[in-house]
Motif scaffolding. Sequence first.
Motif, PDB file in Angstrom:
ATOM      1  N   ALA A   3       0.850  -1.184   0.000  1.00 32.71           N
ATOM      2  CA  ALA A   3       0.000   0.000   0.000  1.00 32.71           C
ATOM      3  C   ALA A   3       0.889   1.239   0.000  1.00 32.71           C
ATOM      4  CB  ALA A   3      -0.897  -0.001   1.232  1.00 32.71           C
ATOM      5  N   ALA A   4       0.723   2.079  -1.001  1.00 28.86           N
ATOM      6  CA  ALA A   4       1.534   3.291  -1.094  1.00 28.86           C
ATOM      7  C   ALA A   4       0.624   4.505  -1.005  1.00 28.86           C
ATOM      8  CB  ALA A   4       2.319   3.298  -2.395  1.00 28.86           C
ATOM      9  N   HIS A   5       1.093   5.519  -0.354  1.00 29.81           N
ATOM     10  CA  HIS A   5       0.312   6.732  -0.196  1.00 29.81           C
ATOM     11  C   HIS A   5       1.138   7.889  -0.730  1.00 29.81           C
ATOM     12  CE1 HIS A   5      -2.701   4.704   2.352  1.00 29.81           C
ATOM     13  NE2 HIS A   5      -1.663   4.020   2.787  1.00 29.81           N
ATOM     14  N   ALA A   6       0.526   8.624  -1.679  1.00 29.32           N
ATOM     15  CA  ALA A   6       1.232   9.763  -2.247  1.00 29.32           C
ATOM     16  C   ALA A   6       1.437  10.844  -1.208  1.00 29.32           C
ATOM     17  CB  ALA A   6       0.451  10.310  -3.438  1.00 29.32           C
ATOM     18  N   ALA A   7       0.583  10.847  -0.202  1.00 27.02           N
ATOM     19  CA  ALA A   7       0.674  11.857   0.842  1.00 27.02           C
ATOM     20  C   ALA A   7       0.425  11.197   2.191  1.00 27.02           C
ATOM     21  CB  ALA A   7      -0.348  12.965   0.593  1.00 27.02           C
ATOM     22  N   GLU A   8       0.770  11.935   3.207  1.00 24.03           N
ATOM     23  CA  GLU A   8       0.578  11.445   4.565  1.00 24.03           C
ATOM     24  C   GLU A   8      -0.912  11.232   4.851  1.00 24.03           C
ATOM     25  OE1 GLU A   8       2.854  12.973   8.360  1.00 24.03           O
ATOM     26  OE2 GLU A   8       1.144  14.271   7.925  1.00 24.03           O
ATOM     27  N   ARG A   9      -1.214  10.206   5.609  1.00 31.86           N
ATOM     28  CA  ARG A   9      -2.606   9.961   6.020  1.00 31.86           C
ATOM     29  C   ARG A   9      -3.127  11.159   6.811  1.00 31.86           C
ATOM     30  NH1 ARG A   9      -4.713   4.671   6.875  1.00 31.86           N
ATOM     31  NH2 ARG A   9      -3.478   3.027   5.882  1.00 31.86           N
ATOM     32  N   PRO A  10      -4.347  11.584   6.552  1.00 29.81           N
ATOM     33  CA  PRO A  10      -4.889  12.720   7.322  1.00 29.81           C
ATOM     34  C   PRO A  10      -4.997  12.418   8.811  1.00 29.81           C
ATOM     35  CG  PRO A  10      -6.564  11.727   5.888  1.00 29.81           C
ATOM     36  CD  PRO A  10      -5.253  11.148   5.486  1.00 29.81           C
ATOM     37  N   GLU A  11      -5.274  11.151   9.168  1.00 28.84           N
ATOM     38  CA  GLU A  11      -5.375  10.822  10.584  1.00 28.84           C
ATOM     39  C   GLU A  11      -4.011  10.887  11.282  1.00 28.84           C
ATOM     40  OE1 GLU A  11      -5.795   6.679   8.520  1.00 28.84           O
ATOM     41  OE2 GLU A  11      -5.915   8.811   7.997  1.00 28.84           O
ATOM     42  N   VAL A  12      -2.939  10.665  10.516  1.00 26.39           N
ATOM     43  CA  VAL A  12      -1.589  10.814  11.072  1.00 26.39           C
ATOM     44  C   VAL A  12      -1.299  12.278  11.350  1.00 26.39           C
ATOM     45  CG1 VAL A  12       0.879  10.603  10.540  1.00 26.39           C
ATOM     46  CG2 VAL A  12      -0.664   8.696  10.068  1.00 26.39           C
ATOM     47  N   ASP A  13      -1.637  13.131  10.395  1.00 26.93           N
ATOM     48  CA  ASP A  13      -1.422  14.564  10.585  1.00 26.93           C
ATOM     49  C   ASP A  13      -2.203  15.076  11.790  1.00 26.93           C
ATOM     50  OD1 ASP A  13      -0.469  17.211   9.714  1.00 26.93           O
ATOM     51  OD2 ASP A  13      -2.578  17.570   9.254  1.00 26.93           O
ATOM     52  N   ALA A  14      -3.458  14.669  11.897  1.00 30.27           N
ATOM     53  CA  ALA A  14      -4.293  15.123  13.018  1.00 30.27           C
ATOM     54  C   ALA A  14      -3.753  14.623  14.347  1.00 30.27           C
ATOM     55  CB  ALA A  14      -5.733  14.653  12.818  1.00 30.27           C
ATOM     56  N   ALA A  15      -3.348  13.343  14.381  1.00 39.34           N
ATOM     57  CA  ALA A  15      -2.835  12.766  15.624  1.00 39.34           C
ATOM     58  C   ALA A  15      -1.536  13.433  16.042  1.00 39.34           C
ATOM     59  CB  ALA A  15      -2.630  11.259  15.446  1.00 39.34           C
ATOM     60  N   ALA A  16      -0.641  13.671  15.074  1.00 38.93           N
ATOM     61  CA  ALA A  16       0.656  14.284  15.386  1.00 38.93           C
ATOM     62  C   ALA A  16       0.474  15.686  15.949  1.00 38.93           C
ATOM     63  CB  ALA A  16       1.526  14.313  14.138  1.00 38.93           C
ATOM     64  N   LYS A  17      -0.425  16.451  15.366  1.00 42.28           N
ATOM     65  CA  LYS A  17      -0.671  17.800  15.867  1.00 42.28           C
ATOM     66  C   LYS A  17      -1.263  17.775  17.268  1.00 42.28           C
ATOM     67  CE  LYS A  17      -1.254  19.946  11.329  1.00 42.28           C
ATOM     68  NZ  LYS A  17      -2.245  20.455  10.320  1.00 42.28           N
ATOM     69  N   ALA A  18      -2.135  16.799  17.515  1.00 43.95           N
ATOM     70  CA  ALA A  18      -2.804  16.723  18.816  1.00 43.95           C
ATOM     71  C   ALA A  18      -1.856  16.360  19.944  1.00 43.95           C
ATOM     72  CB  ALA A  18      -3.950  15.717  18.743  1.00 43.95           C
ATOM     73  N   VAL A  19      -0.847  15.552  19.647  1.00 42.53           N
ATOM     74  CA  VAL A  19       0.012  15.024  20.711  1.00 42.53           C
ATOM     75  C   VAL A  19       1.378  15.703  20.750  1.00 42.53           C
ATOM     76  CG1 VAL A  19       1.176  13.151  19.434  1.00 42.53           C
ATOM     77  CG2 VAL A  19       0.522  12.803  21.825  1.00 42.53           C
ATOM     78  N   GLN A  20       1.650  16.600  19.818  1.00 45.54           N
ATOM     79  CA  GLN A  20       2.990  17.171  19.673  1.00 45.54           C
ATOM     80  C   GLN A  20       3.522  17.797  20.965  1.00 45.54           C
ATOM     81  OE1 GLN A  20       3.413  20.634  17.067  1.00 45.54           O
ATOM     82  NE2 GLN A  20       5.322  19.783  16.278  1.00 45.54           N
ATOM     83  N   ALA A  21       2.718  18.652  21.597  1.00 44.35           N
ATOM     84  CA  ALA A  21       3.188  19.342  22.804  1.00 44.35           C
ATOM     85  C   ALA A  21       3.473  18.358  23.930  1.00 44.35           C
ATOM     86  CB  ALA A  21       2.153  20.377  23.249  1.00 44.35           C
TER      87      ALA A  21
END
Length: 437
Positions: A20-38
């Motif tokens: 499985a290849a994704h041309a872009a990052e999964r949206p749920e990954v982006d959302a999760a990373a932003k939520a937990v970054q701090a």
Amino acid sequence: MRLAVLTASLVAALAALAPAAHAAERPEVDAAAKAVQAQVVAWRRDFHQHPELSNREERTSKAVADALRKMGLTPRTGIAHHGVVAIIQGGRPGPKLALRADMDALPVTERVDLPFASKVTTTFNGQTTGVMHACGHDAHTAILLGIAQSLMKMRAQLPGQVMLIFQPSEEGAPVGEQGGASLMLKEGLFKDFKPDAVFGLHVFSTVQVGQIAVRSGPEMAASDRFNITVHGRQTHGSRPWGGIDPIVTASEIVTSAQSIVSRRTDIARLPAVVTFGAINGGIRYNIIPDDVKMIGTIRTFDEGMRQKIFADLKNVATHVAAANGATVEANVPDTEGNPVTYNDPALTARMLPSLKAVVGDANVIEPPLQMGAEDFSYYAKEVPGLFFFVGATSQGIDPQTAPGNHSPEFKLDEQSLDIGLRAMLQATLDYLEAAKA
């Protein structure tokens, strides 16, 4: 018409087999990373300020277990002394995957000017020293906690199960103790939960932040220690003929051992290293001592070469000693060493699109073979493994001259926390979804 049908069928078949290849990052990954970054940054700074040596990770282990419990997990503690393990049960059927982070620090006195710099000191090998997360294990632990929190929030949609391994003593257990990945496995880590694959990462000073480095097959060297004791006969320094000089003998052993790699090992195929790290003998300028002790390390990428170098070093030590009238105890190796860290080729090829989705094709690079070692290698001997490096050196600083891992001046660019979390989370979700299908 028939050719067109066959071509279409072939394309469909190949697509079914392809990862499985994704041309872009999964949206749920982006959302999760932003939520937990701090929170990930806060965890990392806390661990950095309170480092603990191998097999002494009591506070770190407790903090990890407490954080996992707050997420709703039931961690198992006390594995290999201070290891912590938890399993996330997805809401859908699927494969089993293990993710590993190491927790221990090093006997290094920090020289980085940070508000959360380590001020911890301890006694190590009879000497007072600082303690520092000079290899980035604080980042690894914080990243895996962030992944745990992210996966728990999407657990209902998650296929399969994920084992979280927070491992002590990656840097090596103290003399006379066991620890690390090998002890976790000996104590049954994979007995009741045998993963289909295992992933790990390491922040790395020789890679620029924003880049990920990974290579298929052998990636990091096998690491073995040796100790050699030369037994002579003590005499006055003015009468060397009255005894047997172990210092001269030890010197000749060191010199002769250089030919093991330069003349007896096929380094055109794979590199190897034999290094003497310490020589100790004697106490006074005019006394030839009874004994000299030498310790060092051997690094290899091939098991046959590894065993041959063991035999060659023993042979050199024994015969050089005999030629000087001395005797020798050659413990080569003297403990169980780390095997080669090997990335399963099929798994690596399958997960490359996941890493590229996070940082872009041009920023996933193949590093040279690394002579450093990792006990992640033990897990990768049990199941297919993938271990990748996350760039830790800030833009504008040459990673080839930046203070390296294990340096008292090692400085992590905290952007690597976000990139490491996104890469591991993307790879985890892609693996679980593809394996489920």
